[in-house]
Design a protein around this motif. Structure first.
Motif, PDB file in Angstrom:
ATOM      1  N   ALA A 259      64.186 -15.770  53.991  1.00  0.00           N
ATOM      2  CA  ALA A 259      63.306 -16.753  53.345  1.00  0.00           C
ATOM      3  C   ALA A 259      62.352 -17.324  54.389  1.00  0.00           C
ATOM      4  O   ALA A 259      62.702 -17.465  55.567  1.00  0.00           O
ATOM      5  N   SER A 260      61.148 -17.642  53.943  1.00  0.00           N
ATOM      6  CA  SER A 260      60.170 -18.251  54.850  1.00  0.00           C
ATOM      7  C   SER A 260      60.624 -19.669  55.224  1.00  0.00           C
ATOM      8  O   SER A 260      61.354 -20.325  54.469  1.00  0.00           O
ATOM      9  N   TYR A 261      60.177 -20.133  56.378  1.00  0.00           N
ATOM     10  CA  TYR A 261      60.614 -21.450  56.846  1.00  0.00           C
ATOM     11  C   TYR A 261      59.631 -21.972  57.889  1.00  0.00           C
ATOM     12  O   TYR A 261      58.752 -21.244  58.373  1.00  0.00           O
ATOM     13  N   VAL A 262      59.824 -23.224  58.238  1.00  0.00           N
ATOM     14  CA  VAL A 262      59.043 -23.880  59.290  1.00  0.00           C
ATOM     15  C   VAL A 262      60.018 -24.316  60.370  1.00  0.00           C
ATOM     16  O   VAL A 262      61.062 -24.904  60.091  1.00  0.00           O
ATOM     17  N   ALA A 263      59.687 -24.013  61.626  1.00  0.00           N
ATOM     18  CA  ALA A 263      60.550 -24.373  62.756  1.00  0.00           C
ATOM     19  C   ALA A 263      59.696 -24.760  63.945  1.00  0.00           C
ATOM     20  O   ALA A 263      58.499 -24.438  64.025  1.00  0.00           O
ATOM     21  N   SER A 264      60.308 -25.472  64.869  1.00  0.00           N
ATOM     22  CA  SER A 264      59.612 -25.887  66.089  1.00  0.00           C
ATOM     23  C   SER A 264      59.623 -24.756  67.093  1.00  0.00           C
ATOM     24  O   SER A 264      60.659 -24.119  67.321  1.00  0.00           O
ATOM     25  N   GLU A 265      58.465 -24.495  67.666  1.00  0.00           N
ATOM     26  CA  GLU A 265      58.340 -23.461  68.696  1.00  0.00           C
ATOM     27  C   GLU A 265      57.281 -23.895  69.689  1.00  0.00           C
ATOM     28  O   GLU A 265      56.140 -24.166  69.303  1.00  0.00           O
ATOM     29  N   HIS A 266      57.715 -23.960  70.936  1.00  0.00           N
ATOM     30  CA  HIS A 266      56.792 -24.396  71.998  1.00  0.00           C
ATOM     31  C   HIS A 266      56.211 -25.777  71.681  1.00  0.00           C
ATOM     32  O   HIS A 266      55.001 -26.019  71.774  1.00  0.00           O
ATOM     33  N   ASP A 267      57.115 -26.680  71.257  1.00  0.00           N
ATOM     34  CA  ASP A 267      56.738 -28.070  70.967  1.00  0.00           C
ATOM     35  C   ASP A 267      55.716 -28.188  69.840  1.00  0.00           C
ATOM     36  O   ASP A 267      54.934 -29.155  69.775  1.00  0.00           O
ATOM     37  N   ALA A 268      55.712 -27.200  68.945  1.00  0.00           N
ATOM     38  CA  ALA A 268      54.795 -27.267  67.795  1.00  0.00           C
ATOM     39  C   ALA A 268      55.507 -26.698  66.570  1.00  0.00           C
ATOM     40  O   ALA A 268      56.425 -25.883  66.682  1.00  0.00           O
ATOM     41  N   GLN A 269      55.085 -27.153  65.411  1.00  0.00           N
ATOM     42  CA  GLN A 269      55.645 -26.651  64.165  1.00  0.00           C
ATOM     43  C   GLN A 269      54.967 -25.320  63.810  1.00  0.00           C
ATOM     44  O   GLN A 269      53.733 -25.227  63.801  1.00  0.00           O
ATOM     45  N   THR A 270      55.808 -24.317  63.530  1.00  0.00           N
ATOM     46  CA  THR A 270      55.286 -22.984  63.223  1.00  0.00           C
ATOM     47  C   THR A 270      55.896 -22.487  61.917  1.00  0.00           C
ATOM     48  O   THR A 270      57.094 -22.666  61.663  1.00  0.00           O
ATOM     49  N   ARG A 271      55.069 -21.856  61.106  1.00  0.00           N
ATOM     50  CA  ARG A 271      55.561 -21.250  59.856  1.00  0.00           C
ATOM     51  C   ARG A 271      55.942 -19.799  60.125  1.00  0.00           C
ATOM     52  O   ARG A 271      55.223 -19.058  60.803  1.00  0.00           O
TER      53      ARG A 271
END
Length: 661
Positions: free
Chosen positions: A186-198
């Motif tokens: 499932a698609s999601y949003v997570a933090s990556e490199h101090d930024a929110q990424t879809r």
């Protein structure tokens, strides 16, 4: 480098989400395991190696990863894996046992071609079509697949939506082994490199050292596959193994699921099991569960599947017909139908799923790939003992039309999804099939009735008590045979009401044949006087106390159909209550819905019922028109008859005493 996970972020121009890919199969009527068998076998068939390289070997294996390999699974596949809320793979691997379902093929080309989707080569892009792209048109002429949506079933069956892909193919003339993991959740949003990424919800496991995750290849792929306990490829062997992690067996135990898969293969892939002119079948199938084999039924031996095999083998013969559309004028395909009188079907879960219950009244639809599309029901037979099975194979010129009428699961032809004239071709196909079935087995005509050689006086006597406050002399019943001097008297046993009806489509006349006076229950009075005025051997017998016994046949239940030496037979169970050695014989005919009641002198060339023999309680069958039976015991004998096709059989059993020497 031994592999790690890469999760796909949304690019600025957008991408397909995992949910969209998982939902491309829609809401099919078939269950997940059946779809898996159909889709994976279709992929294997389309990937077969040409020439005289032998049949495609297709195998399904359910197993628990043993303790020697389980640590490697947890170590290798948990490396850089997403958290459980984004992909529940870690949860599946952390359990006390790791269950996998493996689908493999050999004698196929493997997933070759480039490993990147932006490669400009347009031929042999099997790897990227399966691993990266979605919705590519097929590149196999007259193949079973269309746009590759069916591959979603591998992810749907996996509880964490994760599979391993192990393949060996030819690349630039050399053999190459590839190993890669794929996941859809499932698609999601997570933090990556101090930024929110879809993220799209699509994940790949492999060589993550470059800008695009690649499969492990060559010696490295073979080494990691060995650590995981995957079956290795031979030096010049090609093919594909897909490992479904933590499969959803839909509440079945693994052994039950393995048996169900084996039968499902027979019902949906039987055309690939029929031996061809080369002496071997196009595909060979095997199913195992934790090392135990679950044989796939032979369609030639499996009832009622062998009816469809018979129709399939007759497709090119004179008994089959070509179905045509007149406007626009077009050949649609070939149709063959066979009909049989046989025992009712004992439906299994796999048979019920294709709509076959007690009687077969279906036409199997297939395209040029000769994979079962569906079993289309026709008019039901008037009795569960009458069956017909047909096979329709689409003409090669319209194969694409029928393919476009199929949903992603390839289990139906939907003309409403097509434009004219293609929709007309499919609609006309159904109409032509219905026309061919019209009148088959007299489905629209009269139904044969049961016959019993007793007069209506017996029925009058039986039903007299139902008429109150009425006076009459009653019905007179004479049970004597024409020409006999016997009259209905006290020596005749009363009419057995059971002789007035004998079940669906079957007729039994309980009349004792011979020179004795005949009773309606099959008994014969030994005190009766034959027409010639002389007592015949076996008319009566006396024991040491001078008691006289009447010989009679006691029928045990109604006749029923069963199988004997691979053919359908009719059986009547009976025993002889009177003691003494007796000779039994049978008279057979075809029951008619006419005043005559039975046909014993059929038209020239017409099929008639044939006596196979007399089966004793040990199962031995005694040949000959008569048999010697020791009466006065509880021994059950069986009259075994080969019925004439498409008729009702009328049978009678008679007995006479044999005087001791």
């Amino acid at each position: 480098m031994s592999g790690s996970w890469f999760s796909q972020p949304f690019p600025p121009e957008g991408a397909s989400t995992a949910e969209g890919i998982r939902n491309q199969l829609g809401r099919p009527m078939l269950d997940l395991l059946t779809i898996l068998v159909r889709e994976s076998a279709q992929n294997s068939w389309d990937a077969r190696v040409g020439g005289d390289c032998g049949p495609v070997d297709y195998a399904v294996d359910l197993r628990t990863i043993g303790p020697a390999h389980a640590p490697a699974w947890r170590e290798l596949l948990c490396r850089n894996a997403p958290m459980n809320e984004h992909l529940p793979l870690r949860k599946s691997l952390a359990g006390p046992t790791i269950q996998v379902l493996t689908v493999s093929d050999r004698g196929t080309s493997g997933l070759g071609g480039p490993t990147r989707a932006d490669d400009v080569r347009v031929k042999n892009h099997d790897f990227v079509s399966f691993v990266r792209n979605v919705g590519e048109p097929r590149d196999t002429e007259l193949g079973g697949g269309t746009y590759g949506f069916g591959k979603g079933i591998f992810y749907l069956i996996s509880r964490p939506g994760t599979i391993l892909l192990h393949t060996r193919c030819k690349v630039d003339g050399s053999y190459e082994t590839r190993l890669m993991g794929c996941a859809l959740w499932a698609s999601y949003v997570a933090s990556e490199h101090d930024a929110q990424t879809r993220f799209t919800g699509r994940h790949w496991w492999g060589d993550n050292s470059g800008n695009v995750v690649e499969p492990l290849v060559g010696a490295e792929a073979e080494s990691v596959a060995s650590r995981l306990g995957l079956r290795p490829f031979g030096e010049e062997e090609t093919g594909t193994t897909i490992v479904i992690i933590d499969p959803n067996l839909e509440d079945r135990e693994p052994d039950v699921a393995a048996n169900y898969i084996a039968e499902t293969i027979a019902w949906h892939l039987w055309p690939k099991m029929v031996t061809t002119e080369t002496g071997c079948p196009p595909m060979r199938f095997s199913v195992t569960c934790n090392g135990i084999s679950y044989p796939v039924p032979d369609p030639r031996e499996m009832w009622p599947l062998r009816l469809f095999v018979t129709a399939y083998e007759a497709l090119e013969g004179t008994e089959a017909s070509t179905l045509r559309c007149l406007r626009p004028k077009k050949d649609l395909g070939r149709l063959s139908v066979v009909k049989r009188t046989a025992p009712p079907v004992e439906p299994t879960e796999a048979a019920r799923l294709v709509g076959i219950e007690q009687a077969v009244h279906h036409v199997c639809l297939m395209r040029q790939a000769e994979l079962v599309v569906t079993y289309r029901p026709g008019p039901k037979s008037p009795t569960e003992f009458q069956h017909y099975a047909g096979v329709f194979k689409a003409d090669s010129g319209l194969d694409h039309t029928y393919a476009m009428a199929e949903p992603p699961t390839h289990d139906a032809w939907n003309p409403q999804s097509l434009d004219y004239p293609d929709s007309t071709y499919v609609n006309t196909t159904f109409r032509r099939i219905d026309e061919a079935l019209d009148g088959l087995l007299t489905l629209g005509g009269g139904v044969h009735g049961s016959t019993a050689k007793i007069s209506l006086g017996a029925a009058s006597t039986m039903f007299a008590s139902l008429v109150g406050n009425a006076w009459g002399i009653g019905g007179a019943t004479d049970y004597a045979k024409p020409g006999s001097t016997g009259t209905g008297g006290g020596d005749v046993e009363p009419v057995d009401p059971d002789v007035l009806g004998f079940g669906e489509g079957l007729s039994r006349t309980n009349e004792h044949r011979g020179n004795e006076m005949s009773g309606a229950d099959g008994s014969a009075s030994a005190e009766s006087t034959p027409a010639n005025g002389r007592s015949t051997a076996g008319d009566s017998i006396r024991d040491s106390s001078s008691r006289q016994f009447r010989f009679r046949v006691e029928y045990l239940g109604d006749p029923y159909y069963t199988e004997h030496r691979g053919e359908s037979v009719l059986v009547q169970e009976f025993r002889l209550p009177a003691p003494g050695l007796q000779r039994v014989r049978a008279e057979l005919g075809v029951a008619l819905a006419s005043a005559g009641g039975r046909e014993t002198d059929p038209p020239v060339g017409a099929e008639v019922p044939r006596l196979i023999g007399w089966q004793d309680d040990s199962g031995a069958v005694h040949d000959g028109p008569t048999a010697l039976v020791d009466g006065g015991t509880e021994r059950v004998w069986r009259l075994v008859v080969r019925p004439a096709r498409d008729t009702m059989t009328d049978l009678e059993i008679g007995t006479e005493g044999v005087q001791p020497l």
